[in-house]
Design a protein around this motif. Sequence first.
Motif, mmCIF file in Angstrom:
data_model
loop_
_atom_site.group_PDB
_atom_site.id
_atom_site.type_symbol
_atom_site.label_atom_id
_atom_site.label_comp_id
_atom_site.label_asym_id
_atom_site.label_seq_id
_atom_site.Cartn_x
_atom_site.Cartn_y
_atom_site.Cartn_z
ATOM 1 N N TYR A 119 48.805 30.060 38.366
ATOM 2 C CA TYR A 119 47.731 29.133 38.743
ATOM 3 C C TYR A 119 47.993 28.616 40.156
ATOM 4 O O TYR A 119 48.910 27.812 40.372
ATOM 5 C CB TYR A 119 47.669 27.970 37.755
ATOM 6 N N ASN A 120 47.212 29.087 41.094
ATOM 7 C CA ASN A 120 47.366 28.656 42.479
ATOM 8 C C ASN A 120 47.143 27.153 42.601
ATOM 9 O O ASN A 120 46.206 26.614 42.022
ATOM 10 C CB ASN A 120 46.362 29.408 43.363
ATOM 11 N N ASP A 121 48.034 26.486 43.341
ATOM 12 C CA ASP A 121 47.947 25.030 43.512
ATOM 13 C C ASP A 121 47.804 24.361 42.146
ATOM 14 O O ASP A 121 46.791 23.701 41.855
ATOM 15 C CB ASP A 121 46.764 24.688 44.412
ATOM 16 N N PRO A 122 48.805 24.516 41.272
ATOM 17 C CA PRO A 122 48.652 24.200 39.839
ATOM 18 C C PRO A 122 48.366 22.754 39.494
ATOM 19 O O PRO A 122 47.809 22.476 38.429
ATOM 20 C CB PRO A 122 49.992 24.636 39.243
ATOM 21 N N LEU A 123 48.713 21.802 40.338
ATOM 22 C CA LEU A 123 48.470 20.397 40.018
ATOM 23 C C LEU A 123 47.072 19.924 40.418
ATOM 24 O O LEU A 123 46.712 18.777 40.178
ATOM 25 C CB LEU A 123 49.529 19.510 40.672
ATOM 26 N N THR A 124 46.300 20.814 41.030
ATOM 27 C CA THR A 124 44.929 20.476 41.428
ATOM 28 C C THR A 124 43.965 20.742 40.280
ATOM 29 O O THR A 124 44.018 21.788 39.636
ATOM 30 C CB THR A 124 44.502 21.295 42.655
ATOM 31 N N PHE A 125 43.100 19.778 40.010
ATOM 32 C CA PHE A 125 42.057 19.932 38.988
ATOM 33 C C PHE A 125 40.945 20.798 39.571
ATOM 34 O O PHE A 125 40.146 20.352 40.393
ATOM 35 C CB PHE A 125 41.534 18.556 38.584
ATOM 36 N N ASN A 126 40.895 22.054 39.158
ATOM 37 C CA ASN A 126 39.972 23.023 39.731
ATOM 38 C C ASN A 126 39.379 23.900 38.634
ATOM 39 O O ASN A 126 39.864 25.008 38.366
ATOM 40 C CB ASN A 126 40.685 23.886 40.769
ATOM 41 N N PRO A 127 38.329 23.447 37.966
ATOM 42 C CA PRO A 127 37.730 24.234 36.879
ATOM 43 C C PRO A 127 37.235 25.608 37.318
ATOM 44 O O PRO A 127 37.184 26.539 36.507
ATOM 45 C CB PRO A 127 36.564 23.360 36.408
ATOM 46 N N TRP A 128 36.864 25.754 38.593
ATOM 47 C CA TRP A 128 36.332 27.036 39.078
ATOM 48 C C TRP A 128 37.370 28.153 39.026
ATOM 49 O O TRP A 128 37.006 29.325 39.043
ATOM 50 C CB TRP A 128 35.811 26.868 40.501
ATOM 51 N N ARG A 129 38.652 27.797 38.931
ATOM 52 C CA ARG A 129 39.694 28.822 38.903
ATOM 53 C C ARG A 129 39.528 29.752 37.692
ATOM 54 O O ARG A 129 39.987 30.891 37.704
ATOM 55 C CB ARG A 129 41.088 28.190 38.905
ATOM 56 N N TRP A 130 38.882 29.249 36.624
ATOM 57 C CA TRP A 130 38.786 30.017 35.388
ATOM 58 C C TRP A 130 37.788 31.167 35.475
ATOM 59 O O TRP A 130 37.721 32.009 34.574
ATOM 60 C CB TRP A 130 38.442 29.080 34.222
ATOM 61 N N LYS A 131 37.010 31.226 36.561
ATOM 62 C CA LYS A 131 36.084 32.340 36.739
ATOM 63 C C LYS A 131 36.810 33.672 36.886
ATOM 64 O O LYS A 131 36.332 34.707 36.429
ATOM 65 C CB LYS A 131 35.229 32.118 37.999
ATOM 66 N N ASP A 132 37.951 33.647 37.530
ATOM 67 C CA ASP A 132 38.606 34.896 37.952
ATOM 68 C C ASP A 132 39.952 35.166 37.291
ATOM 69 O O ASP A 132 40.618 36.133 37.644
ATOM 70 C CB ASP A 132 38.795 34.881 39.480
ATOM 71 N N ILE A 133 40.381 34.321 36.349
ATOM 72 C CA ILE A 133 41.687 34.531 35.727
ATOM 73 C C ILE A 133 41.598 35.654 34.700
ATOM 74 O O ILE A 133 40.712 35.659 33.836
ATOM 75 C CB ILE A 133 42.192 33.237 35.052
ATOM 76 N N ASP A 134 42.527 36.595 34.783
ATOM 77 C CA ASP A 134 42.561 37.731 33.870
ATOM 78 C C ASP A 134 42.886 37.287 32.444
ATOM 79 O O ASP A 134 43.759 36.458 32.231
ATOM 80 C CB ASP A 134 43.619 38.737 34.345
ATOM 81 N N ARG A 135 42.182 37.844 31.461
ATOM 82 C CA ARG A 135 42.373 37.439 30.070
ATOM 83 C C ARG A 135 43.783 37.728 29.565
ATOM 84 O O ARG A 135 44.343 36.964 28.775
ATOM 85 C CB ARG A 135 41.357 38.142 29.179
ATOM 86 N N ASP A 136 44.360 38.853 29.975
ATOM 87 C CA ASP A 136 45.721 39.189 29.534
ATOM 88 C C ASP A 136 46.735 38.181 30.064
ATOM 89 O O ASP A 136 47.684 37.823 29.372
ATOM 90 C CB ASP A 136 46.089 40.595 29.995
ATOM 91 N N VAL A 137 46.512 37.726 31.289
ATOM 92 C CA VAL A 137 47.394 36.702 31.875
ATOM 93 C C VAL A 137 47.246 35.400 31.107
ATOM 94 O O VAL A 137 48.232 34.732 30.785
ATOM 95 C CB VAL A 137 47.058 36.494 33.363
#
Length: 477
Positions: A392-410
């Motif tokens: 999770y890039n910049d993991p302490l940042t509240f960023n719901p948009w990150r979930w658009k591109d995260i791979d399901r296996d990851v």
Amino acid sequence: MWAVVAGAVAVITIIYSLRQWRNPECNGVLPPGSMGLPFIGESLELLVRSYSLDLHPFIKKRVQRYGAIFRTSLIGRPVVVSTDPELNHLIARQEGRLVEMWYLDSFSKLLKMEGENKISMLGLIHKHTRSIALNHFGADRIKKSLLPQIEHCVNKTLREWSRQPSVEVKRAASVMTFDFSAKYLFGYDAEKSPVNMSEKLSNTLKSLMSFPLNIPGTAYHKCLKDREEFLNMLRNITEERLASPEKHRSTGDFLDQAINIEGDNDQKVFSSELIINILFALSFVSFDSISTPLSLTIKLLADHPSVLQELTAEHEEILKKRENPNAILTWDEYKSMTFTLYVINETLRLGFVAPGLLRKVLKDIEYKGYTIPVGWTVILANPALHLHPNTYNDPLTFNPWRWKDIDRDVVSKNFMPFGGGVRQCAGADYSKAFMATFLHVMVTKYRWKKVKGGNIVRNPILGFVDGIHVNVSEKRD
């Protein structure tokens, strides 16, 4: 002379005991770490307050010093803490073979009656308990009948909140979710009950991480008294059901099914006392598993207006597509809440309530050259997985948009807010549906502003320093 000899023997014994404590026996190589002091271990450091959503310093410092897997001791128990996603995934899949469910002694004793360890018994009958829980709180039940009931509860709750100058969200949300869940667990009606069960449960939760010392004046002693009162209420309800089955035949709640379920040879699977303790455990889960992330969501939305704006837009679009804007929320509408799910996932990622999931080792576990001995406890420190910068890039940042591109296996190995493997929480869908429904009603019908509190604290369970107080008001067109 004899005094000198006795003193020497005592010193030698103490030195030997300390050596044994610091260097436990193992059929292999233990993970690196320190066992701390006898009995206390390193428990006091774990209870030090941290004022951040970041990983608790107890774990973070040791990961930096020892690596992803390390050993320690908490309240006299030898423990291995794992922040390794592969090991955590392995252990989650090997439930019942390599490990079994376990809790800190302070909680284990709350679920223990004479002659029987309820945690172990719950492990043995997990299949039946999970099946009944899914019948009442699973996705099918939510789709068929529960979703409008949740919406009705949320509407009623927010109307009540809007009539008050301010509301402490965590406490009020706990009462809301417990009262609703308890209705389907054992027919609880908060308005008719002579005892406020949510208050008793709240007092019990306050001592979850305390030392299990049953001495008058201690928090744990008070916790046990509240626990007994809560259990007595459950006992009275259960005994009334058993005494008058005809009267309660149509109740159809969790208790009704638990009483009547039969195993081999037409024998009842659950004894009455076991049912009571299962209801107690499920009440714990319903009380905190939704209210804490929901409270954190409200705080994060207040702190991030752009997220609130997109969330509101998604729900207003749902209303625009309806023929009747005042119609109840449908299953298809719920499943269309893409950004809402991103917000919920991001909150759950940042706001893991406990420092990890606890498992007791049944067989020696060999992993990457280390041995985790039988009888030890493993803490699956999933918050570390949720905050790893490689995932999770910049993991302490509240960023719901990150979930658009995260791979399901990851995600499958690095996002475990409801546990994993066979111990995946049966209430996972229920929790998400409740949160989504609450957000739907709140952003479409109400405005709110934070008036006090909201500062994060971990000790090590996630909470708020002074709660989070909000003022809620109805939207006026």
